[in-house]
Design a protein around this motif. Sequence first.
Motif, PDB file in Angstrom:
ATOM      1  N   ALA A   1      29.262  91.120  78.078  1.00 27.44           N
ATOM      2  CA  ALA A   1      29.436  92.408  78.760  1.00 27.44           C
ATOM      3  C   ALA A   1      29.345  93.562  77.765  1.00 27.44           C
ATOM      4  N   GLY A   2      29.989  93.396  76.600  1.00 25.53           N
ATOM      5  CA  GLY A   2      29.932  94.433  75.578  1.00 25.53           C
ATOM      6  C   GLY A   2      28.524  94.621  75.036  1.00 25.53           C
ATOM      7  N   SER A   3      27.811  93.509  74.867  1.00 26.97           N
ATOM      8  CA  SER A   3      26.446  93.580  74.347  1.00 26.97           C
ATOM      9  C   SER A   3      25.507  94.270  75.322  1.00 26.97           C
ATOM     10  N   VAL A   4      25.684  93.991  76.597  1.00 26.40           N
ATOM     11  CA  VAL A   4      24.859  94.657  77.618  1.00 26.40           C
ATOM     12  C   VAL A   4      25.081  96.170  77.572  1.00 26.40           C
ATOM     13  N   CYS A   5      26.336  96.561  77.423  1.00 20.90           N
ATOM     14  CA  CYS A   5      26.647  98.002  77.328  1.00 20.90           C
ATOM     15  C   CYS A   5      25.976  98.621  76.095  1.00 20.90           C
ATOM     16  N   ALA A   6      26.050  97.907  74.965  1.00 26.46           N
ATOM     17  CA  ALA A   6      25.456  98.432  73.732  1.00 26.46           C
ATOM     18  C   ALA A   6      23.940  98.548  73.869  1.00 26.46           C
TER      19      ALA A   6
ATOM     20  N   VAL B   1      21.688 102.073  73.625  1.00 26.59           N
ATOM     21  CA  VAL B   1      20.602 102.233  72.653  1.00 26.59           C
ATOM     22  C   VAL B   1      19.273 102.434  73.369  1.00 26.59           C
ATOM     23  N   SER B   2      19.029 101.629  74.401  1.00 24.64           N
ATOM     24  CA  SER B   2      17.760 101.745  75.139  1.00 24.64           C
ATOM     25  C   SER B   2      17.618 103.114  75.794  1.00 24.64           C
ATOM     26  N   GLU B   3      18.708 103.595  76.374  1.00 18.25           N
ATOM     27  CA  GLU B   3      18.676 104.912  77.034  1.00 18.25           C
ATOM     28  C   GLU B   3      18.369 106.011  76.027  1.00 18.25           C
ATOM     29  N   LYS B   4      18.983 105.929  74.848  1.00 17.74           N
ATOM     30  CA  LYS B   4      18.772 106.963  73.830  1.00 17.74           C
ATOM     31  C   LYS B   4      17.332 106.919  73.318  1.00 17.74           C
TER      32      LYS B   4
ATOM     33  N   PRO C   1      16.531 115.301  76.812  1.00 15.59           N
ATOM     34  CA  PRO C   1      17.836 115.505  76.143  1.00 15.59           C
ATOM     35  C   PRO C   1      18.629 114.194  76.094  1.00 15.59           C
ATOM     36  N   TYR C   2      19.315 114.027  75.006  1.00 16.51           N
ATOM     37  CA  TYR C   2      20.124 112.803  74.867  1.00 16.51           C
ATOM     38  C   TYR C   2      21.431 113.151  74.175  1.00 16.51           C
ATOM     39  N   ARG C   3      22.365 112.235  74.190  1.00 15.04           N
ATOM     40  CA  ARG C   3      23.661 112.444  73.550  1.00 15.04           C
ATOM     41  C   ARG C   3      23.944 111.295  72.594  1.00 15.04           C
ATOM     42  N   ASP C   4      24.808 111.556  71.648  1.00 17.65           N
ATOM     43  CA  ASP C   4      25.185 110.504  70.708  1.00 17.65           C
ATOM     44  C   ASP C   4      25.887 109.361  71.438  1.00 17.65           C
TER      45      ASP C   4
END
Length: 316
Positions: free
Chosen positions: A246-251, A255-258, A267-270
Amino acid sequence: MNISVVVPLYNEVESLPELTSWITQVMNNNQFSFEIILIDDGSTDGSWDMIAKLQVDNPFIKGIKFRRNYGKSAALNVGFDAAQGDVVITMDADLQDSPDEIPELYRRIKEEKYDLVSGWKAKRYDPITKTIPTKLFNSATRRMSGIHNLHDFNCGLKAYRKTVVKNIEVYGEMHRYIPVLAKWAGFTKIGEQVVEHRARKYGKTKFGMSRFVNGFLDLLSIFFVGKFGKRPMHFFGMMGIISILAGSVCAIWIVSEKLYNIAHNLPYRDATENPLFYFGLTAIILGSQLFLTGFVAELVARSAPDRNKYQVEETI
């Protein structure tokens, strides 16, 4: 020896003479060789003095006295350890269990080859505040244990083959679930017998409402130990994998979204500004801890070596 009758007791001085006399009469009428093991669980009403007095006139009585009150499970465990009979009968000391049931219980163990026969008090004299929670617990226990033919797991009147009591360990408040312990130990031929429930003649019940909470916790403990006691990594490892995934999917999502936004000049956010980052980080850390717990559990023995050592003050 044919039968060992194991009777845990706490402040039952009034009922002991009648109970031991009744058991002895039933045994003699059926020509059984027997012993009556009375375990005084730290009584304060003179029960031990009564046991000593009864033992003078009845050599079949044996007594074990705890220095303090440990609980019914502890008393049963010590009684099982002391029992020598081919069949072990357990019953309460308050005269709500009838010794007249013993011959039939003995016959079913010896002739029908049951490992354990549990009593079922189909007609009870308990208040509704006790009977309704008891039915709920029994229903839950049947579902979790897979023992579907028992109506009352906590009935004090039970019969066991000797090998059963020598191969199970009763601790905490596990006396409510001895059939489950027996099944997990490999004794699967478990039967039931309708027995008489007599109204209490002396004293009052020793069990309060806390026993329902404790009983539920013990049920969960039995389920976990029975299913994962020999392979704790299967439980903790599975939970760890789910949490890390679950944590890996979130990570990966963060990253993919950024990267997608950067590639398309959006526009993106940290990552640290995204609430999903903290959820994923927590899940990965928790998963790692569960993995470590599983490894430690694999190395640590399921039970401490002194878990069932009790201070026995006197034995006669």
